[in-house]
Design a protein around this motif. Structure first.
Motif, PDB file in Angstrom:
ATOM      1  N   GLN A  78      -8.288   0.858  -6.044  1.00 34.33           N
ATOM      2  CA  GLN A  78      -7.130   0.444  -6.553  1.00 34.33           C
ATOM      3  C   GLN A  78      -6.221   0.389  -5.172  1.00 34.33           C
ATOM      4  OE1 GLN A  78      -5.473   3.044  -9.649  1.00 34.33           O
ATOM      5  NE2 GLN A  78      -7.541   3.538 -10.224  1.00 34.33           N
ATOM      6  N   ILE A  79      -5.783  -0.906  -4.954  1.00 37.28           N
ATOM      7  CA  ILE A  79      -4.840  -0.985  -3.806  1.00 37.28           C
ATOM      8  C   ILE A  79      -3.640  -1.727  -4.496  1.00 37.28           C
ATOM      9  CG2 ILE A  79      -4.477  -2.073  -1.418  1.00 37.28           C
ATOM     10  CD1 ILE A  79      -7.526  -2.194  -1.198  1.00 37.28           C
ATOM     11  N   GLU A  80      -2.535  -0.980  -4.592  1.00 41.91           N
ATOM     12  CA  GLU A  80      -1.396  -1.346  -4.959  1.00 41.91           C
ATOM     13  C   GLU A  80      -0.707  -2.447  -3.919  1.00 41.91           C
ATOM     14  OE1 GLU A  80       1.253   1.575  -6.095  1.00 41.91           O
ATOM     15  OE2 GLU A  80       0.146   2.316  -7.777  1.00 41.91           O
ATOM     16  N   ASN A  81      -0.634  -2.319  -2.673  1.00 42.45           N
ATOM     17  CA  ASN A  81       0.089  -3.248  -1.958  1.00 42.45           C
ATOM     18  C   ASN A  81      -0.959  -3.520  -0.483  1.00 42.45           C
ATOM     19  OD1 ASN A  81       2.821  -3.181  -2.978  1.00 42.45           O
ATOM     20  ND2 ASN A  81       2.752  -1.151  -2.253  1.00 42.45           N
ATOM     21  N   GLU A  82      -0.594  -4.941  -0.363  1.00 45.33           N
ATOM     22  CA  GLU A  82      -1.614  -5.449   0.839  1.00 45.33           C
ATOM     23  C   GLU A  82      -0.985  -4.778   2.324  1.00 45.33           C
ATOM     24  OE1 GLU A  82      -2.313  -9.434   0.691  1.00 45.33           O
ATOM     25  OE2 GLU A  82      -3.558  -9.361  -1.112  1.00 45.33           O
ATOM     26  N   TYR A  99      -2.034  -2.480   4.386  1.00 45.22           N
ATOM     27  CA  TYR A  99      -2.550  -1.054   4.932  1.00 45.22           C
ATOM     28  C   TYR A  99      -3.311  -1.216   6.329  1.00 45.22           C
ATOM     29  CZ  TYR A  99      -0.711   1.396   0.974  1.00 45.22           C
ATOM     30  OH  TYR A  99       0.107   1.833   0.071  1.00 45.22           O
ATOM     31  N   ARG A 123      -1.548   3.831  -2.206  1.00 41.35           N
ATOM     32  CA  ARG A 123      -0.305   3.530  -2.715  1.00 41.35           C
ATOM     33  C   ARG A 123       0.763   4.393  -1.974  1.00 41.35           C
ATOM     34  NH1 ARG A 123      -1.874   5.980  -8.891  1.00 41.35           N
ATOM     35  NH2 ARG A 123      -1.933   8.089  -8.240  1.00 41.35           N
ATOM     36  N   GLU A 124       1.869   4.156  -2.167  1.00 42.96           N
ATOM     37  CA  GLU A 124       3.078   4.927  -1.576  1.00 42.96           C
ATOM     38  C   GLU A 124       2.656   5.274  -0.259  1.00 42.96           C
ATOM     39  OE1 GLU A 124       3.759   7.822  -4.572  1.00 42.96           O
ATOM     40  OE2 GLU A 124       4.686   6.346  -6.050  1.00 42.96           O
ATOM     41  N   ILE A 139      -7.848   4.919  -3.740  1.00 43.34           N
ATOM     42  CA  ILE A 139      -6.682   4.341  -4.218  1.00 43.34           C
ATOM     43  C   ILE A 139      -5.601   4.661  -3.066  1.00 43.34           C
ATOM     44  CG2 ILE A 139      -4.743   5.308  -5.695  1.00 43.34           C
ATOM     45  CD1 ILE A 139      -6.712   6.780  -7.422  1.00 43.34           C
TER      46      ILE A 139
END
Length: 372
Positions: free
Chosen positions: A271-275, A277, A312-313, A310
């Protein structure tokens, strides 16, 4: 620095009535400044290092001319300005010492032996300036030459303060650079230790598959080639994208699926909410590799590896769970994990959490990266 020294020397001489010497000092200062500007204007496109603006030949010429000026100053100031006679004599002696050092260095270089180091010459110049400047102030005060005294005071003390501060910052920078280089060298050494036995094992497997199933062997070779390319080239970078690291992990899992002749349950929950990283390369593979090495390798059946990632944030949670044979050695503080812990300390100080839990025949490792 040479030009500024000559300029202020000329101003002090002219202010004190030693006009001919002062005019020569100012003329030499203006000539040297004009030379530097002329050189910069015609060589700015070449982006030449500014520290090389003065060649050794030019330094020798400037030193000789300054020595001659001091000699002229001795003749001109005596006997009207005995304090300046003493100052010019002092400067003349320093120039002779500096010239002797240059000649000695030239002689040593011709003989092919180590010359006097730059740091030693810098220390010699600094202490000569400190002692000579202090002596000049005393002489001017004794002979009550207030105009020259005020000018030199405003030059001498700020310059000494600047040189001391510069030296302190230089030492701090040197220590930090050395520490940084040491950390980088250690990190590169640690990276070079990642996954060597996995590649050796896969090559041994390939040797067996070439005759048995050439199609499967080709698939293995392609995946192994991608992994080796990533490990060798991208693995040397400071950071890579999380997507690149995930692709490397998936290739690793696929190679293991093709390698074993037994059923293995492998789940990769991503689960990767935003690219966007960025992470240190070859970071998560050590935990995944341990799961296969100490779990799947030693189990005949019902082996599993569950991977959860995961992102996120501004945090990445990476967890690997596997079962193992309790009769086998369950302690896993080997080179790989020690390697991982040290790399995390170097790259993510106070920005990571690494933990392990063992429950009966289940081993779980969790890595958290934050403040990315």
């Amino acid at each position: 620095m040479i030009s500024i020294f000559l300029w202020f020397g000329g101003v002090i001489c002219m202010a004190s009535g030693i006009e001919f010497t002062g005019t020569l000092f100012v003329f030499l200062a203006v000539s040297s400044i004009g030379y530097l500007l002329f050189f910069w204007f015609f060589n700015r496109k070449k982006q030449r290092n500014s520290s090389r603006l003065w060649s050794k030949k030019e330094i020798r010429i400037t030193t000789t001319l300054t020595g001659l000026l001091c000699f002229i100053g001795i003749l001109e100031s005596y006997p009207n300005h005995p304090e300046f006679t003493s100052v010019f004599v002092l400067l003349f002696i320093y120039i002779l010492i500096f010239s002797a050092v240059l000649i000695w260095n030239y002689y040593l270089k011709k003989k092919g032996v180590p010359t006097i180091s730059k740091s030693v010459i810098q220390k010699l110049i600094f202490w000569s300036f400190v002692i000579g400047g202090g002596r000049t102030l005393i002489l001017l005060e004794e002979y009550e030459n207030n105009d020259a005294l005020i000018i030199i005071v405003f030059i001498y003390f700020p310059l000494i303060f600047f040189l001391i501060v510069h030296w302190i910052f230089k030492q701090i920078k040197s220590i930090l650079t050395l520490k940084n280089e040491k950390a980088k060298t250690e990190l590169l050494h640690l990276k070079s230790q990642v996954n060597p036995h996995f590649f050796f094992n896969m090559l041994n497997n390939l040797y067996g598959w070439v005759d048995k199933d050439s199609k499967k062997a080709k698939e293995l070779i392609l995946k192994l080639s991608d992994m080796m390319r990533y490990s060798i080239y991208d693995g040397q970078k400071d950071v890579v994208t999380l997507e690149e690291e995930v692709a490397y992990l998936k290739n690793y899992i696929e190679l293991h699926k093709m390698r074993y002749h037994k059923a293995i349950s492998i789940n990769f929950n991503l689960q990767i909410e935003n690219e966007g990283y960025k992470v240190m390369p070859l970071l998560f593979i050590i935990l995944l590799e341990n799961a296969f090495k100490h779990g799947v390798e030693n189990l005949r059946e019902n082996a599993y590896v569950h991977v959860d990632m995961i992102a996120r944030e501004n945090e990445i949670h990476f967890e690997v769970e596997n079962n193992f044979d309790p009769s086998e050695n369950t302690e896993q503080p080997g080179i790989g994990l020690n390697n991982l812990e040290r790399r995390l300390e170097l790259v993510y100080p106070n920005k990571h959490s690494l933990s392990y839990t063992i429950t009966e025949d289940v081993y779980k490792a969790q890595l958290i990266l934050n403040q990315l």
